[in-house]
Scaffold this motif. Structure first.
Motif, PDB file in Angstrom:
ATOM      1  N   THR A 174      -7.780 -24.295 -28.581  1.00  0.00           N
ATOM      2  CA  THR A 174      -7.661 -25.509 -29.407  1.00  0.00           C
ATOM      3  C   THR A 174      -7.960 -25.178 -30.797  1.00  0.00           C
ATOM      4  O   THR A 174      -7.370 -25.621 -31.744  1.00  0.00           O
ATOM      5  CB  THR A 174      -8.538 -26.597 -28.978  1.00  0.00           C
ATOM      6  N   ALA A 175      -8.878 -24.383 -31.114  1.00  0.00           N
ATOM      7  CA  ALA A 175      -9.539 -24.063 -32.346  1.00  0.00           C
ATOM      8  C   ALA A 175      -8.203 -22.998 -33.292  1.00  0.00           C
ATOM      9  O   ALA A 175      -7.803 -23.391 -34.185  1.00  0.00           O
ATOM     10  CB  ALA A 175     -10.765 -23.222 -32.599  1.00  0.00           C
TER      11      ALA A 175
ATOM     12  N   LEU B 177      -5.891 -24.324 -36.159  1.00  0.00           N
ATOM     13  CA  LEU B 177      -5.932 -23.397 -37.566  1.00  0.00           C
ATOM     14  C   LEU B 177      -4.582 -22.795 -37.875  1.00  0.00           C
ATOM     15  O   LEU B 177      -4.427 -22.640 -39.041  1.00  0.00           O
ATOM     16  CB  LEU B 177      -7.041 -22.250 -37.337  1.00  0.00           C
TER      17      LEU B 177
END
Length: 143
Positions: free
Chosen positions: A114-115, A119
């Motif tokens: 998810t990060a 990003l």
């Protein structure tokens, strides 16, 4: 439960609620890690507790604020909620059948993925959202 634990749990709820109201996160990203690392809960206990929190109407005031601002799609709420009910049942059955370390690793992998998407793939997400907004707005006008 002693006073320090009560205060710590209230603080976890306060932070999760603030982040939930601010950016729409809370359960998996805030509450589960906080219960595991600060309160000493097992991964499964933290996940179960987080889900228990979600079942109560703890977010009703935040939802009301978004509703008043016209930033709430009730059709989407009911559809996602229906999927969440079925998915939550299936996911909990799977999680409870797996070893603790496996569940913790799956949880960490989901957070990392998810990060990474947020990003590095934000431009693609914005383009997709822009394409998908028009049909949603057309549906909402018909209703």
């Amino acid at each position: 439960m002693n006073f320090e634990i009560v205060l710590a749990l209230l603080a976890v709820g306060l932070v999760a609620g603030m982040l939930g109201g601010l950016v729409g996160i809370g359960g998996g990203i805030v509450i589960v890690p906080a219960l595991v690392y600060f309160m000493g809960y097992s991964q499964k206990m933290a996940q179960g507790t987080s889900l228990g929190i979600l079942l109560l109407p703890v977010g009703i005031l935040a939802v009301w604020q978004y509703h008043k601002a016209g930033e709430l799609n009730m059709q989407a709420v009911w559809l996602v909620a229906a999927g969440f009910v079925v998915g939550g049942f299936l996911g909990s059955r799977i999680a409870l059948s797996l070893p603790q370390d496996t569940v913790k690793k799956i949880f960490a992998a989901v957070l990392i993925l998810t990060a990474f998407k947020m990003l590095f793939l934000d431009k693609k997400i914005k383009e997709t959202a822009a394409r998908n907004t028009a049909p949603v707005e057309a549906i909402e006008k018909k209703v």
